[in-house]
Design an enzyme around this catalytic site. Structure first.
Site: not given
Ligand code: NAD
Length: 239
Positions: A137, A181-182, A119, A116, A139, A108, A90
């Site tokens: 681009c 991921t949460s 297009c 772009c 297009c 994501h 994600q």
């Molecule tokens: P979230 O912020 O909702 O949740 C983060 C999760 O990571 C939590 O459950 C937390 O307990 C856990 N966590 C914290 N520290 C950790 C560690 N050291 N090791 C393992 N797990 C740990 O993130 P999400 O569920 O990915 O949803 C957020 C959205 O925001 C996603 O769609 C993502 O695309 C985007 N996002 C991306 C980035 C990035 O690209 N690095 C950063 C922030 C948000």
């Protein structure tokens, strides 16, 4: 279970990159506690103020560029080169690719791609920060435009091609390992549940409980940099 397992899917979120120095989405220090997405990360903001939105994304590029992939990204990349593996993330930070994972599904989008608006054509771009965002681009759209970051912003529809690839990988998985991921962002959050419903062995690596914890076959409550290499070493030793 695991002796029979062949196809492994890693499904990652912001938590896997936290120990690289990139803030997660929610919780203390989370990006959206600090910024209002309506001003910097949605299509309406971009149409109103493309320079303002790009100023935010230039700063994100500079921040992420200073954060290297960590032991969890590297362990997954090594595993993916040796075993039938799909990595679905994600995250938009590009750290799986930087660690050497071939062809991660970036559900994501990516901070390192431009798109772009007219297009839909996308282009990789690693400039840090990107100085000129005027779209050039081919297009033929006559309206002067800025490139848009190829990211699924708030209120954007999902990229259905990427989502379909991720769903197929979930359907085919023998094991799905959900890392950092949460489980609060949909439809991405349905991927581990879908894999479990299709019979996959479900593993969660997260220091905290999440909505999928109760349906997991195995839970490692440690940080990704410790628990991902630990899980992989065990899987490769005992199958
Ligand atoms: P979230 O912020 O909702 O949740 C983060 C999760 O990571 C939590 O459950 C937390 O307990 C856990 N966590 C914290 N520290 C950790 C560690 N050291 N090791 C393992 N797990 C740990 O993130 P999400 O569920 O990915 O949803 C957020 C959205 O925001 C996603 O769609 C993502 O695309 C985007 N996002 C991306 C980035 C990035 O690209 N690095 C950063 C922030 C948000």
């Amino acid at each position: 279970m695991a002796a029979m397992a062949r196809r492994v899917v890693f499904f990652t979120g912001a938590g896997i990159s936290k120990e690289s120095g990139i803030p997660t989405y929610r919780g203390a220090g989370g990006t959206w506690g600090e910024y209002d997405y309506r001003a910097v990360a949605c299509q309406r903001a971009f149409e109103r103020d493309p320079e303002g939105v790009w100023t935010f994304h230039r700063a994100r590029r500079a921040m992420v560029a200073a954060c290297p992939p960590n032991a969890a990204h590297h362990a997954i990349a090594r595993f993916a080169r040796a075993h039938p593996t799909v990595v679905i993330t994600q995250n938009i930070d590009g750290l799986h690719e930087a660690a050497g994972t071939p062809d991660a599904i970036e559900l994501h989008g990516s901070l390192w791609r431009l798109r772009c608006e007219a297009c839909g054509q996308a282009r990789a771009n690693r400039d840090v920060p990107l100085a000129d965002t005027r779209c050039d681009c081919d297009c033929g759209d006559p309206t002067p435009r800025h490139w848009r970051p190829d990211i699924t912003w708030f209120e954007d529809p999902m990229d259905m091609t990427r989502l379909a690839r991720a769903q197929q990988a979930a359907d085919d998985a023998d094991v799905l390992v959900s890392v950092g991921t949460s489980g609060a962002v949909y439809p991405a959050a349905e991927i581990p549940v879908r894999a479990k419903q299709r019979g996959a062995y479900l593993v969660e690596i997260n220091p905290e409980t999440t909505p999928i914890s109760t349906i997991c076959d195995e839970v490692l409550r440690g940080p990704a940099t410790r628990s991902v290499p630990e899980w992989i070493a065990r899987f490769e030793t005992i199958g």
